[in-house]
Design a protein around this motif. Structure first.
Motif, PDB file in Angstrom:
ATOM      1  N   ALA A  93       0.836  -1.200   0.000  1.00 53.67           N
ATOM      2  CA  ALA A  93       0.000   0.000   0.000  1.00 53.67           C
ATOM      3  C   ALA A  93       0.873   1.253   0.000  1.00 53.67           C
ATOM      4  N   GLN A  94       1.951   1.228   0.754  1.00 58.31           N
ATOM      5  CA  GLN A  94       2.837   2.386   0.843  1.00 58.31           C
ATOM      6  C   GLN A  94       3.535   2.695  -0.475  1.00 58.31           C
ATOM      7  N   ARG A  95       3.703   1.699  -1.331  1.00 59.28           N
ATOM      8  CA  ARG A  95       4.381   1.903  -2.622  1.00 59.28           C
ATOM      9  C   ARG A  95       3.455   2.399  -3.726  1.00 59.28           C
ATOM     10  N   GLU A  96       2.169   2.476  -3.472  1.00 54.92           N
ATOM     11  CA  GLU A  96       1.237   2.925  -4.505  1.00 54.92           C
ATOM     12  C   GLU A  96       1.555   4.355  -4.919  1.00 54.92           C
ATOM     13  N   ASP A  97       1.409   4.622  -6.204  1.00 56.29           N
ATOM     14  CA  ASP A  97       1.749   5.920  -6.768  1.00 56.29           C
ATOM     15  C   ASP A  97       0.994   7.069  -6.110  1.00 56.29           C
ATOM     16  N   GLY A  98      -0.279   6.929  -5.862  1.00 56.61           N
ATOM     17  CA  GLY A  98      -1.082   8.011  -5.317  1.00 56.61           C
ATOM     18  C   GLY A  98      -1.131   8.093  -3.810  1.00 56.61           C
ATOM     19  N   VAL A  99      -0.373   7.244  -3.120  1.00 57.96           N
ATOM     20  CA  VAL A  99      -0.360   7.251  -1.655  1.00 57.96           C
ATOM     21  C   VAL A  99       0.724   8.209  -1.184  1.00 57.96           C
ATOM     22  N   LYS A 100       0.304   9.201  -0.396  1.00 59.16           N
ATOM     23  CA  LYS A 100       1.249  10.167   0.159  1.00 59.16           C
ATOM     24  C   LYS A 100       1.708   9.758   1.552  1.00 59.16           C
ATOM     25  N   LEU A 101       0.831   9.065   2.282  1.00 54.27           N
ATOM     26  CA  LEU A 101       1.123   8.658   3.645  1.00 54.27           C
ATOM     27  C   LEU A 101       0.186   7.510   3.988  1.00 54.27           C
ATOM     28  N   PHE A 102       0.709   6.460   4.603  1.00 55.34           N
ATOM     29  CA  PHE A 102      -0.142   5.317   4.943  1.00 55.34           C
ATOM     30  C   PHE A 102       0.363   4.724   6.249  1.00 55.34           C
ATOM     31  N   PHE A 120      -4.154  10.158   0.524  1.00 53.56           N
ATOM     32  CA  PHE A 120      -4.056   9.915  -0.912  1.00 53.56           C
ATOM     33  C   PHE A 120      -3.944  11.242  -1.655  1.00 53.56           C
ATOM     34  N   ARG A 121      -3.330  11.206  -2.809  1.00 56.09           N
ATOM     35  CA  ARG A 121      -3.195  12.401  -3.636  1.00 56.09           C
ATOM     36  C   ARG A 121      -4.560  12.998  -3.951  1.00 56.09           C
ATOM     37  N   ASP A 122      -5.530  12.121  -4.262  1.00 51.24           N
ATOM     38  CA  ASP A 122      -6.866  12.582  -4.638  1.00 51.24           C
ATOM     39  C   ASP A 122      -7.829  11.393  -4.626  1.00 51.24           C
ATOM     40  N   GLU A 123      -9.080  11.650  -5.002  1.00 49.60           N
ATOM     41  CA  GLU A 123     -10.109  10.589  -5.043  1.00 49.60           C
ATOM     42  C   GLU A 123      -9.710   9.454  -5.981  1.00 49.60           C
ATOM     43  N   ALA A 124      -9.114   9.802  -7.116  1.00 50.82           N
ATOM     44  CA  ALA A 124      -8.713   8.775  -8.086  1.00 50.82           C
ATOM     45  C   ALA A 124      -7.670   7.830  -7.480  1.00 50.82           C
ATOM     46  N   ALA A 125      -6.745   8.373  -6.710  1.00 50.91           N
ATOM     47  CA  ALA A 125      -5.727   7.538  -6.066  1.00 50.91           C
ATOM     48  C   ALA A 125      -6.361   6.609  -5.031  1.00 50.91           C
ATOM     49  N   PHE A 126      -7.355   7.110  -4.299  1.00 48.19           N
ATOM     50  CA  PHE A 126      -8.059   6.273  -3.328  1.00 48.19           C
ATOM     51  C   PHE A 126      -8.807   5.153  -4.038  1.00 48.19           C
ATOM     52  N   LYS A 127      -9.460   5.478  -5.138  1.00 45.75           N
ATOM     53  CA  LYS A 127     -10.181   4.465  -5.911  1.00 45.75           C
ATOM     54  C   LYS A 127      -9.209   3.409  -6.444  1.00 45.75           C
ATOM     55  N   ALA A 128      -8.057   3.856  -6.963  1.00 42.25           N
ATOM     56  CA  ALA A 128      -7.042   2.919  -7.470  1.00 42.25           C
ATOM     57  C   ALA A 128      -6.546   2.016  -6.341  1.00 42.25           C
ATOM     58  N   GLN A 130      -8.257   0.974  -3.743  1.00 41.59           N
ATOM     59  CA  GLN A 130      -9.275  -0.041  -3.465  1.00 41.59           C
ATOM     60  C   GLN A 130      -9.383  -1.072  -4.588  1.00 41.59           C
ATOM     61  N   GLU A 131      -8.925  -0.726  -5.763  1.00 38.77           N
ATOM     62  CA  GLU A 131      -8.969  -1.654  -6.895  1.00 38.77           C
ATOM     63  C   GLU A 131      -7.670  -2.431  -7.078  1.00 38.77           C
ATOM     64  N   SER A 132      -6.667  -2.156  -6.246  1.00 41.48           N
ATOM     65  CA  SER A 132      -5.372  -2.827  -6.380  1.00 41.48           C
ATOM     66  C   SER A 132      -5.494  -4.306  -6.010  1.00 41.48           C
ATOM     67  N   ALA A 133      -4.605  -5.094  -6.592  1.00 40.56           N
ATOM     68  CA  ALA A 133      -4.597  -6.536  -6.314  1.00 40.56           C
ATOM     69  C   ALA A 133      -4.326  -6.805  -4.834  1.00 40.56           C
ATOM     70  N   HIS A 134      -3.400  -6.063  -4.226  1.00 46.62           N
ATOM     71  CA  HIS A 134      -3.086  -6.316  -2.816  1.00 46.62           C
ATOM     72  C   HIS A 134      -4.247  -5.930  -1.905  1.00 46.62           C
ATOM     73  N   PHE A 135      -5.017  -4.885  -2.231  1.00 50.45           N
ATOM     74  CA  PHE A 135      -6.192  -4.538  -1.431  1.00 50.45           C
ATOM     75  C   PHE A 135      -7.231  -5.654  -1.541  1.00 50.45           C
ATOM     76  N   LYS A 136      -7.481  -6.106  -2.764  1.00 51.17           N
ATOM     77  CA  LYS A 136      -8.485  -7.157  -2.968  1.00 51.17           C
ATOM     78  C   LYS A 136      -8.084  -8.455  -2.276  1.00 51.17           C
ATOM     79  N   THR A 137      -6.800  -8.783  -2.335  1.00 50.07           N
ATOM     80  CA  THR A 137      -6.325 -10.023  -1.730  1.00 50.07           C
ATOM     81  C   THR A 137      -6.302  -9.944  -0.206  1.00 50.07           C
ATOM     82  N   TYR A 138      -5.542  -8.978   0.319  1.00 48.07           N
ATOM     83  CA  TYR A 138      -5.314  -8.925   1.761  1.00 48.07           C
ATOM     84  C   TYR A 138      -6.482  -8.334   2.549  1.00 48.07           C
TER      85      TYR A 138
END
Length: 158
Positions: A93-102, A120-128, A130-138
């Motif tokens: 999660a910390q390595r995601e492009d749109g994550v500023k702090l986690f 998150f940088r913005d709403e789009a980054a938050f949406k991305a 939640q759609e990431s493989a690691h979010f869906k898996t873990y």
């Protein structure tokens, strides 16, 4: 749970945090864990990573963003399983492009409670996120079924 008369009320979901207040909150939030993590590492204990990125707090909140604060409570007997899942999830999660702090932390007085502080940088980054493989898996696949309670609120930085 009773609150003292001196306790500050948490902002409501529609209220926004200023850049200065986020820096102050994070400084307070991080300081106890810095000492605890250092001490635990000295003793050879495995600790959850409470630091979001190599960026400074000031850099992270610069330019605003979408702040998401989540609270989890594990079902009885599931807290350690959740902590193990979060140990695997957090670095991704910390390595995601749109994550500023986690940040993810675990309550000292009740280890079944977890607090997430995500910028998150913005709403789009938050949406991305939640759609990431690691979010869906873990998170969706492994952690959520182990929860008794999950609450989230979104805030905009001023």
């Amino acid at each position: 749970m009773e609150r003292s008369a001196h306790a500050r009320q948490a902002p409501r979901a529609h209220e926004a945090f200023s850049r200065r207040s986020v820096i102050a909150i994070l400084a307070i939030y991080l300081s106890p864990w810095a000492a605890a993590a250092s001490q635990a590492q000295d003793q050879g204990a495995k600790t959850m990573n409470h630091y979001a990125t190599q960026k400074s707090i000031s850099e992270a909140v610069d330019g605003g963003g979408l702040l998401v604060v989540a609270q989890w409570e594990a079902k009885p007997g599931e807290a350690d399983k959740i902590a193990a899942i979060l140990d695997r999830f957090l670095p991704e999660a910390q390595r995601e492009d749109g994550v500023k702090l986690f940040l993810i932390s675990r309550a000292k007085d009740n280890p079944a409670q977890f607090l997430f502080y995500e910028l998150f940088r913005d709403e789009a980054a938050f949406k991305a996120h939640q759609e990431s493989a690691h979010f869906k898996t873990y998170i969706a696949g492994e952690a959520l079924p182990l929860l008794a309670k999950r609450e989230r609120a979104q805030y905009g930085l001023l």
